[in-house]
Design a protein around this motif. Structure first.
Motif, PDB file in Angstrom:
ATOM      1  N   UNK A 285       8.954 -29.043 -55.881  1.00  0.00           N
ATOM      2  CA  UNK A 285       9.938 -28.956 -56.969  1.00  0.00           C
ATOM      3  C   UNK A 285      10.786 -30.232 -57.032  1.00  0.00           C
ATOM      4  N   UNK A 286      11.164 -30.752 -55.864  1.00  0.00           N
ATOM      5  CA  UNK A 286      11.950 -31.989 -55.798  1.00  0.00           C
ATOM      6  C   UNK A 286      11.175 -33.150 -56.414  1.00  0.00           C
ATOM      7  N   UNK A 287       9.871 -33.220 -56.117  1.00  0.00           N
ATOM      8  CA  UNK A 287       9.018 -34.282 -56.655  1.00  0.00           C
ATOM      9  C   UNK A 287       8.895 -34.164 -58.171  1.00  0.00           C
ATOM     10  N   UNK A 288       8.732 -32.929 -58.638  1.00  0.00           N
ATOM     11  CA  UNK A 288       8.527 -32.704 -60.072  1.00  0.00           C
ATOM     12  C   UNK A 288       9.813 -32.862 -60.883  1.00  0.00           C
ATOM     13  N   UNK A 289      10.924 -32.378 -60.322  1.00  0.00           N
ATOM     14  CA  UNK A 289      12.188 -32.378 -61.068  1.00  0.00           C
ATOM     15  C   UNK A 289      12.995 -33.665 -60.917  1.00  0.00           C
ATOM     16  N   UNK A 290      12.879 -34.303 -59.743  1.00  0.00           N
ATOM     17  CA  UNK A 290      13.626 -35.535 -59.452  1.00  0.00           C
ATOM     18  C   UNK A 290      15.138 -35.321 -59.635  1.00  0.00           C
TER      19      UNK A 290
ATOM     20  N   UNK B  17       4.864 -23.156 -45.930  1.00  0.00           N
ATOM     21  CA  UNK B  17       4.313 -23.147 -47.285  1.00  0.00           C
ATOM     22  C   UNK B  17       5.418 -23.050 -48.334  1.00  0.00           C
ATOM     23  N   UNK B  18       6.399 -22.184 -48.076  1.00  0.00           N
ATOM     24  CA  UNK B  18       7.497 -22.015 -49.030  1.00  0.00           C
ATOM     25  C   UNK B  18       8.379 -23.264 -49.125  1.00  0.00           C
ATOM     26  N   UNK B  19       8.637 -23.888 -47.981  1.00  0.00           N
ATOM     27  CA  UNK B  19       9.421 -25.130 -47.997  1.00  0.00           C
ATOM     28  C   UNK B  19       8.642 -26.234 -48.724  1.00  0.00           C
ATOM     29  N   UNK B  20       7.313 -26.222 -48.568  1.00  0.00           N
ATOM     30  CA  UNK B  20       6.472 -27.185 -49.297  1.00  0.00           C
ATOM     31  C   UNK B  20       6.616 -26.997 -50.803  1.00  0.00           C
TER      32      UNK B  20
ATOM     33  N   UNK C 293      19.978  -9.917 -60.078  1.00  0.00           N
ATOM     34  CA  UNK C 293      21.164 -10.741 -59.784  1.00  0.00           C
ATOM     35  C   UNK C 293      20.931 -12.198 -60.189  1.00  0.00           C
ATOM     36  N   UNK C 294      19.673 -12.657 -60.025  1.00  0.00           N
ATOM     37  CA  UNK C 294      19.267 -13.987 -60.505  1.00  0.00           C
ATOM     38  C   UNK C 294      20.109 -15.125 -59.901  1.00  0.00           C
ATOM     39  N   UNK C 295      20.416 -14.989 -58.632  1.00  0.00           N
ATOM     40  CA  UNK C 295      21.169 -16.039 -57.941  1.00  0.00           C
ATOM     41  C   UNK C 295      20.234 -17.121 -57.414  1.00  0.00           C
ATOM     42  N   UNK C 296      19.080 -16.693 -56.944  1.00  0.00           N
ATOM     43  CA  UNK C 296      18.075 -17.616 -56.419  1.00  0.00           C
ATOM     44  C   UNK C 296      16.697 -16.990 -56.628  1.00  0.00           C
ATOM     45  N   UNK C 297      15.674 -17.821 -56.764  1.00  0.00           N
ATOM     46  CA  UNK C 297      14.314 -17.318 -56.933  1.00  0.00           C
ATOM     47  C   UNK C 297      13.471 -17.684 -55.722  1.00  0.00           C
ATOM     48  N   UNK C 298      12.301 -17.077 -55.637  1.00  0.00           N
ATOM     49  CA  UNK C 298      11.380 -17.408 -54.555  1.00  0.00           C
ATOM     50  C   UNK C 298      10.749 -18.772 -54.829  1.00  0.00           C
ATOM     51  N   UNK C 299      10.523 -19.573 -53.788  1.00  0.00           N
ATOM     52  CA  UNK C 299       9.991 -20.932 -53.972  1.00  0.00           C
ATOM     53  C   UNK C 299       8.687 -20.989 -54.767  1.00  0.00           C
ATOM     54  N   UNK C 300       7.766 -20.071 -54.478  1.00  0.00           N
ATOM     55  CA  UNK C 300       6.477 -20.100 -55.168  1.00  0.00           C
ATOM     56  C   UNK C 300       6.640 -19.850 -56.660  1.00  0.00           C
ATOM     57  N   UNK C 301       7.398 -18.817 -57.013  1.00  0.00           N
ATOM     58  CA  UNK C 301       7.607 -18.496 -58.429  1.00  0.00           C
ATOM     59  C   UNK C 301       8.332 -19.642 -59.149  1.00  0.00           C
ATOM     60  N   UNK C 302       9.291 -20.244 -58.453  1.00  0.00           N
ATOM     61  CA  UNK C 302      10.059 -21.334 -59.046  1.00  0.00           C
ATOM     62  C   UNK C 302       9.182 -22.541 -59.341  1.00  0.00           C
TER      63      UNK C 302
END
Length: 214
Positions: free
Chosen positions: A65-70, A57-60, A131-140
């Motif tokens: 995000x890849x589809x939306x951001x291109x 689910x998280x990888x999805x 730290x804001x280095x990376x976010x969780x996939x769902x929140x992103x």
């Protein structure tokens, strides 16, 4: 360079603690958060480990995000795949190799386990957010969607929670699975936000003194 490595290690450890906390909430079996409830319900139906389905689910979410951001899709979005895999492995290890070795029959002990789960998650997530280095996939992905359709992030995130709960309940009733949305879900929703704020206030000065946060 050293600071970057240090940040990465602290975030990785915090991610693992998040997985430990989340799996403890699943072990308590008095209800889990909306996203976890969806993972738990569907994984039970398809006979897949909950951490593995959560990973999918998280990888999805990253792929969406890849589809939306291109072309705007960047390295920090790709790192979220590492987050998804790490969380999935930790959850699977804790639930099926560690927590499976003991059983708690007391309802109130299980409620205390859930509260401990929320505390661990709030503490570890506060470090990750600071730290804001990376976010969780769902929140992103929710943040990206909110910007794309010009809607408040909180509204989008809450909509995902409501949808997740609805699907989890539907799956439970249709396939006669254990209901994963219970009183613990409400307890977690009430406690998490305030605890996150408390830990953010506690962690921020320590992280700043260590020069891990500007």
């Amino acid at each position: 360079m050293f600071k970057s490595i240090q940040k990465f290690l602290i975030v990785a450890i915090s991610m693992m603690l998040t997985g430990i906390g989340a799996s403890l909430g699943i072990k308590a079996a008095v209800g889990v958060g909306a996203w976890d409830a969806l993972s738990l319900s569907v994984s039970g139906v398809i006979d897949m480990k909950v951490g593995t389905f959560s990973m999918i689910m998280n990888i999805s979410c990253v792929l969406l995000q890849l589809i939306l951001l291109k072309k705007e899709f960047k390295i920090n979005h790709i790192v979220q795949i590492f987050v998804a895999v790490l969380l999935g492995f930790v959850v699977n290890f804790m639930i099926y190799d560690v927590y499976s070795k003991f059983t708690i029959d007391s309802y109130w002990m299980n409620v205390l386990l859930l509260i401990l789960s929320v505390i661990i998650c709030a503490a570890s997530i506060s470090v990750i957010m600071a730290i804001n280095l990376v976010t969780f996939p769902l929140e992103s992905v929710c943040m990206i969607i909110s910007k794309k359709i010009n809607k408040n992030f909180g509204f989008i995130r809450q909509f995902v929670d409501v949808l997740s709960i609805a699907i989890a309940l539907a799956v439970s009733f249709l396939f006669n699975e254990s209901i994963t949305v219970r009183e613990g879900t409400v307890i977690a929703m009430i406690l998490f936000g305030p605890l996150l704020n408390v830990f953010m206030k506690l962690m921020m000065p320590k992280l700043k003194s260590a020069r891990l946060v500007e």
